[in-house]
Design an enzyme around this catalytic site. Structure first.
Site, PDB file in Angstrom:
ATOM      1  N   GLU A 202      -6.344  -7.285  -0.378  1.00 45.49           N
ATOM      2  CA  GLU A 202      -6.830  -7.065   0.991  1.00 45.49           C
ATOM      3  C   GLU A 202      -8.239  -6.532   0.913  1.00 45.49           C
ATOM      4  OE1 GLU A 202      -4.931  -4.437   3.747  1.00 45.49           O
ATOM      5  OE2 GLU A 202      -2.946  -5.293   3.345  1.00 45.49           O
TER       6      GLU A 202
ATOM      7  N   GLU B 298       0.829  -1.201   0.000  1.00 44.94           N
ATOM      8  CA  GLU B 298       0.000   0.000   0.000  1.00 44.94           C
ATOM      9  C   GLU B 298       0.864   1.252   0.000  1.00 44.94           C
ATOM     10  OE1 GLU B 298      -2.734   0.009   3.273  1.00 44.94           O
ATOM     11  OE2 GLU B 298      -4.131  -1.381   2.293  1.00 44.94           O
TER      12      GLU B 298
END
Ligand code: MG
Length: 450
Positions: A376, A289
């Site tokens: 995710e 991320e």
């Protein structure tokens, strides 16, 4: 004399959801043109050409050429080497699909910006025949389909994965949507759940898990940068277990500022690609991320460096690329994609925080030709659910959207704790057998894996 029969398969309009419609023009020669409906988004479409060796002898190469009426253009292709001169396109076989036994077929695909369909098609210099594209909608009778295999491990069933257009295909070219779970940050696991082979087999057999993500923390104390041998050993244990259990495994460089440690990431992925890149099980994820930093100036150059290191040893396994703003800005990545093959892009969502506006970003990226992987997600707030709350109706909208678009996913996260996204409750054994230990959003996650 060797002749080839060419079957041209074009995605023309969204006439059949998930199906294929065929119409065969009456051939003027040995060639036949068949048009199918697979994917269309109004101002563009996904096409496919199937080359069939209609002779009695093996051939070792093929070349397909056609014109696309301006302003339509091919934006990307796969399973063929593409060249273009103005509006004239040439597709030649790649190393592994040039040889066709008598009667055998192979296919390549492409994305077109615009609505123009191929004209003046030739295969190895001879007319493809089959005539122009039909001007009336094809009949809606789908062709016979081979039911997907239902036995064997996931890797036995699907084999070597590849990106096909905006989704993932198995070894037979059929669309596949993998579903599974992510580990906890490996440096913060309360017990080694993700490293346990019995637990992995139990999830495979009881949850229908097909993929596990090894979220190797990088930056925090105790993670990769400060204890690389421990972190690498954890990841290699999970890879080896995945190979034994016949499931897929995502190797996740679980970082938020990976561009600051690019050389370490290049070395890590280069090393693992040399030793594990030959295995169909492995999927690479070089940057979990990124924060709110520039795609073109920061994240994309990082990806290009790591992808180059991977591709030096592993030419084909899928690489999933993180995107700006905690892997939400897939539309930004779509405007300037990384060059290479078998590349996908990461989209993360947490359903108490993210809804239709983030799905719209995903839709925009798909329309632009990107293949997405949700590595995710949680039915929780974006913090993983510190308040314990679950938002299941919105999560269901996401599940439906991922299914409709063939987007594979791994749910956050395999550990014990009070967050909504902790899948297990206290006392869960490390070896599996968790029917009485599901916590938070786990019942929803598990029901959607089955
Ligand atoms: Mg490989």
């Amino acid at each position: 004399m060797r002749t080839l029969r060419l079957v041209t398969t074009l995605a023309v309009a969204g006439l059949l959801a998930g199906g294929v419609a065929l119409v065969a023009a009456t051939p003027a020669s040995a060639a036949t043109a068949v048009f199918s409906v697979t994917n269309n988004w109004g101002n563009g479409y996904q096409g496919q050409v199937t080359v069939t060796n209609n002779t009695s002898a093996q051939i070792t190469s093929w070349r397909v050429e056609f014109d696309l009426p301006s302003p339509s253009s091919v934006s990307q292709s796969w399973n063929a080497q593409q060249a273009a001169s103005g509006s004239h396109y040439t597709f030649t076989n790649v190393s592994w699909n040039g040889t066709l036994a008598a009667g055998a077929s192979t296919s390549f695909g492409f994305l077109v910006n615009g609505t123009g369909t191929p004209l003046n098609c030739t295969v190895n210099g001879a007319a493809c025949a089959g005539g122009p594209p039909p001007t009336t909608p094809p009949p809606t009778t789908p062709p016979p389909t081979t039911p997907p295999p239902t036995t064997g491990t996931p890797v036995e069933r699907y084999g070597q994965l590849r990106v096909c257009g905006t989704t993932m295909c198995d070894k037979n070219g059929a669309r596949v949507q993998l579903r599974g779970i992510s580990s906890m940050w490996l440096n913060w696991e309360t017990a080694p759940y993700a490293e346990n082979l019995s637990a992995l087999r139990w999830m495979r057999d009881n949850w229908n898990l097909q993929v596990i993500r090894a979220a190797m923390g990088v930056e925090p104390a105790g993670a990769y940068l400060s204890d690389p041998n421990k972190a690498r050993t954890q990841v290699e244990t999970i890879i080896n277990n995945a190979v034994t259990a016949g499931v897929y495994v995502i190797v996740d460089w679980h970082a938020h500022e990976a561009q600051n440690n690019q050389s370490q990431a290049v070395a890590f992925f280069g090393d693992l690609a040399r030793r594990y890149g030959h295995l169909p099980n492995v999927i690479w994820e070089p940057y979990n991320e990124p924060l709110q930093v520039s795609w073109t100036n920061v994240i994309k150059p990082y990806h290009q460096a790591v992808v180059s290191a991977i591709r030096a040893a592993d030419p084909d396994n899928i690489v999933v690329l993180g995107t700006p703003t905690w892997s939400q800005d897939v539309d930004v990545a779509a405007a300037s994609p990384v060059s290479g093959t078998n590349l996908m892009y990461t989209l993360h969502f947490y359903s108490c925080t993210h809804g239709s506006s983030l799905r719209a970003k995903g839709d925009a990226a798909i329309r632009a030709g990107l293949a997405l992987f949700v590595t995710e997600w949680g039915a929780s707030n974006a913090d993983g659910g510190l308040d314990g709350r679950a938002c299941l109706p919105e999560a269901q909208s996401w599940i439906d959207w991922m299914k409709a678009n063939g987007i594979s996913w791994t749910a956050w996260k395999l550990d014990v704790g009070t967050d909504t996204t902790n899948l297990l409750s206290p006392g869960a054994p490390v070896t599996g057998g968790w029917n009485n230990y599901l916590h938070g959003h786990a019942p929803f996650v598990v029901s959607n894996m089955r």
